[in-house]
Scaffold this active site. Structure first.
Site, PDB file in Angstrom:
ATOM      1  CE  LYS A   9      -1.898  -1.166   3.968  1.00  0.00           C
ATOM      2  NZ  LYS A   9      -1.133  -2.400   4.293  1.00  0.00           N
ATOM      3  NE  ARG A 123       8.523  -2.228   6.670  1.00  0.00           N
ATOM      4  CZ  ARG A 123       7.220  -2.132   6.423  1.00  0.00           C
ATOM      5  NH1 ARG A 123       6.781  -1.315   5.505  1.00  0.00           N
ATOM      6  NH2 ARG A 123       6.356  -2.852   7.113  1.00  0.00           N
ATOM      7  NE  ARG A 156       6.701  -0.346  10.526  1.00  0.00           N
ATOM      8  CZ  ARG A 156       5.717  -0.264   9.636  1.00  0.00           C
ATOM      9  NH1 ARG A 156       5.913   0.397   8.511  1.00  0.00           N
ATOM     10  NH2 ARG A 156       4.552  -0.845   9.868  1.00  0.00           N
ATOM     11  NE  ARG A 167       2.380  -4.642  11.276  1.00  0.00           N
ATOM     12  CZ  ARG A 167       3.447  -4.430  10.482  1.00  0.00           C
ATOM     13  NH1 ARG A 167       4.646  -4.834  10.867  1.00  0.00           N
ATOM     14  NH2 ARG A 167       3.309  -3.821   9.344  1.00  0.00           N
TER      15      ARG A 167
HETATM   16  P1  AP5 Z   1       4.830  -1.495   1.904  1.00  0.00           P
HETATM   17  O1  AP5 Z   1       4.566  -0.811   0.625  1.00  0.00           O
HETATM   18  O2  AP5 Z   1       5.362  -0.704   3.055  1.00  0.00           O
HETATM   19  O3  AP5 Z   1       3.548  -2.307   2.349  1.00  0.00           O
HETATM   20  P2  AP5 Z   1       2.297  -1.821   3.183  1.00  0.00           P
HETATM   21  O4  AP5 Z   1       1.108  -2.520   2.616  1.00  0.00           O
HETATM   22  O5  AP5 Z   1       2.264  -0.327   3.255  1.00  0.00           O
HETATM   23  O6  AP5 Z   1       2.653  -2.490   4.572  1.00  0.00           O
HETATM   24  P3  AP5 Z   1       3.041  -1.908   5.984  1.00  0.00           P
HETATM   25  O7  AP5 Z   1       3.693  -3.050   6.688  1.00  0.00           O
HETATM   26  O8  AP5 Z   1       3.812  -0.635   5.955  1.00  0.00           O
HETATM   27  O9  AP5 Z   1       1.616  -1.527   6.468  1.00  0.00           O
HETATM   28  P4  AP5 Z   1       0.797  -1.847   7.683  1.00  0.00           P
HETATM   29  O10 AP5 Z   1      -0.546  -1.673   7.141  1.00  0.00           O
HETATM   30  O11 AP5 Z   1       0.938  -3.058   8.502  1.00  0.00           O
HETATM   31  O12 AP5 Z   1       1.441  -0.769   8.662  1.00  0.00           O
HETATM   32  P5  AP5 Z   1       1.045   0.735   8.931  1.00  0.00           P
HETATM   33  O13 AP5 Z   1       2.257   1.515   8.883  1.00  0.00           O
HETATM   34  O14 AP5 Z   1      -0.130   1.145   8.122  1.00  0.00           O
HETATM   35  O15 AP5 Z   1       5.824  -2.718   1.597  1.00  0.00           O
HETATM   36  C1  AP5 Z   1       6.347  -3.520   2.647  1.00  0.00           C
HETATM   37  C2  AP5 Z   1       7.746  -3.993   2.216  1.00  0.00           C
HETATM   38  O16 AP5 Z   1       7.617  -4.836   1.075  1.00  0.00           O
HETATM   39  C3  AP5 Z   1       8.670  -2.837   1.816  1.00  0.00           C
HETATM   40  O17 AP5 Z   1       9.965  -3.108   2.284  1.00  0.00           O
HETATM   41  C4  AP5 Z   1       8.622  -2.855   0.264  1.00  0.00           C
HETATM   42  O18 AP5 Z   1       9.829  -2.409  -0.296  1.00  0.00           O
HETATM   43  C5  AP5 Z   1       8.378  -4.333  -0.029  1.00  0.00           C
HETATM   44  N1  AP5 Z   1       7.586  -4.543  -1.234  1.00  0.00           N
HETATM   45  C6  AP5 Z   1       6.480  -3.854  -1.638  1.00  0.00           C
HETATM   46  N2  AP5 Z   1       6.012  -4.362  -2.783  1.00  0.00           N
HETATM   47  C7  AP5 Z   1       6.822  -5.404  -3.119  1.00  0.00           C
HETATM   48  C8  AP5 Z   1       6.842  -6.329  -4.208  1.00  0.00           C
HETATM   49  N3  AP5 Z   1       5.936  -6.278  -5.178  1.00  0.00           N
HETATM   50  N4  AP5 Z   1       7.822  -7.265  -4.223  1.00  0.00           N
HETATM   51  C9  AP5 Z   1       8.750  -7.324  -3.228  1.00  0.00           C
HETATM   52  N5  AP5 Z   1       8.795  -6.470  -2.169  1.00  0.00           N
HETATM   53  C10 AP5 Z   1       7.827  -5.514  -2.116  1.00  0.00           C
HETATM   54  O19 AP5 Z   1       0.500   0.624  10.430  1.00  0.00           O
HETATM   55  C11 AP5 Z   1       1.377   0.372  11.508  1.00  0.00           C
HETATM   56  C12 AP5 Z   1       0.589   0.373  12.809  1.00  0.00           C
HETATM   57  O20 AP5 Z   1      -0.021   1.663  13.014  1.00  0.00           O
HETATM   58  C13 AP5 Z   1      -0.590  -0.610  12.887  1.00  0.00           C
HETATM   59  O21 AP5 Z   1      -0.180  -1.912  13.272  1.00  0.00           O
HETATM   60  C14 AP5 Z   1      -1.473   0.067  13.950  1.00  0.00           C
HETATM   61  O22 AP5 Z   1      -0.945  -0.133  15.232  1.00  0.00           O
HETATM   62  C15 AP5 Z   1      -1.311   1.535  13.605  1.00  0.00           C
HETATM   63  N6  AP5 Z   1      -2.333   1.984  12.618  1.00  0.00           N
HETATM   64  C16 AP5 Z   1      -2.096   2.433  11.358  1.00  0.00           C
HETATM   65  N7  AP5 Z   1      -3.257   2.744  10.741  1.00  0.00           N
HETATM   66  C17 AP5 Z   1      -4.240   2.500  11.654  1.00  0.00           C
HETATM   67  C18 AP5 Z   1      -5.651   2.606  11.597  1.00  0.00           C
HETATM   68  N8  AP5 Z   1      -6.311   3.023  10.486  1.00  0.00           N
HETATM   69  N9  AP5 Z   1      -6.353   2.243  12.693  1.00  0.00           N
HETATM   70  C19 AP5 Z   1      -5.721   1.833  13.820  1.00  0.00           C
HETATM   71  N10 AP5 Z   1      -4.384   1.695  13.930  1.00  0.00           N
HETATM   72  C20 AP5 Z   1      -3.645   2.026  12.849  1.00  0.00           C
END
Ligand code: AP5
Length: 212
Positions: A9, A123, A156, A167
């Site tokens: 995402k 990551r 992280r 998660r």
């Molecule tokens: P990346 O693009 O970062 O993936 P992502 O879907 O954004 O995953 P995240 O792990 O960052 O998101 P998340 O939803 O768990 O965490 P968030 O920060 O929102 O890609 C991940 C990795 O894969 C990168 O290294 C990238 O280079 C690699 N990659 C990407 N595409 C690839 C491909 N095609 N092939 C190979 N490698 C690839 O949330 C963190 C925390 O914040 C949550 O746990 C919660 O505690 C809190 N939080 C955030 N939003 C909310 C909400 N709305 N409500 C309540 N709590 C929330």
């Protein structure tokens, strides 16, 4: 943009935002910044984030309302990682409707769990400048240091194996029900197979949504 941890995402939200010239608001990034700055919000959020739990709905909804009220959002925006529960979606859509707005499209990023775990485990984040690397995809040319600023690269806090498992569990319990909610709502709901190279996934995304 909706989907499990590691689905891409953030990666594709950034590219799409740049292409369309609109801001991307990622609740995870906003919360991490609050944690880094040790604000009252950051101190509250950290307790949940470190365990891989969701920050309470009212806290996150308040944050999103604030950023969407800012002038930078007036020509459109991308939301990454929000909404994440049915209550957040209901709150968001009611707030938008009160202002005569709606979401044009919801994209669900789908990828198998073993691939999500591999991506997230790979990551690395620079403690100095925040630059993000992935040991499988784009490792730093400076090894364990950042090639841009020389800072130390770290995993992280919530990317550690046990927290990632939580998660994913939280995603299944709290966020997956949203897929059905959107599938039956009036918002256009599209599913993206988020596997393959980053460019392949991005090209797939552009077949589903482009600058509107
Ligand atoms: P990346 O693009 O970062 O993936 P992502 O879907 O954004 O995953 P995240 O792990 O960052 O998101 P998340 O939803 O768990 O965490 P968030 O920060 O929102 O890609 C991940 C990795 O894969 C990168 O290294 C990238 O280079 C690699 N990659 C990407 N595409 C690839 C491909 N095609 N092939 C190979 N490698 C690839 O949330 C963190 C925390 O914040 C949550 O746990 C919660 O505690 C809190 N939080 C955030 N939003 C909310 C909400 N709305 N409500 C309540 N709590 C929330």
């Amino acid at each position: 943009m909706l989907g499990p941890p590691g689905a891409g995402k953030g990666t594709h939200g950034d590219r799409l935002a740049e292409r369309c010239g609109i801001p991307k608001y990622a609740t995870g990034d906003i919360l991490r910044e609050a944690v880094r700055n040790d604000t009252p919000l950051g101190r509250e959020a950290k307790q949940y984030m470190d365990k891989g739990e969701l920050v309470p709905d009212d806290v996150v909804l308040g944050l999103v309302r604030d950023v969407l009220s800012s002038p930078s959002a007036k020509d459109g925006f991308i939301l990454d990682g929000f909404p994440r529960t049915v209550a957040q979606a209901e709150g968001l859509h009611a707030w938008l409707a009160d202002r005569g707005m709606s979401l044009d499209v919801v994209i669900y990023f789908d990828a198998p769990e073993e691939e999500l775990i591999r991506r997230v485990a790979g990551r690395r984040v620079c403690v100095g400048c925040g630059m993000i690397y992935n040991v499988h995809l784009d490792p730093s040319a400076a090894g364990e240091l950042c090639e841009r600023c020389g800072g130390r690269l770290e995993t992280r806090e919530d990317d550690k194996a046990e927290t990632v498992r939580n998660r994913l569990r939280v995603y299944r319990d709290s966020t997956e029900p949203l897929l059905q909610w959107y599938a039956t709502s009036s918002t256009s709901f599209r599913e993206l197979k988020a596997v393959g190279s980053v460019d392949e996934v991005y090209n797939g995304l552009l077949t589903l949504v482009d600058c509107l």
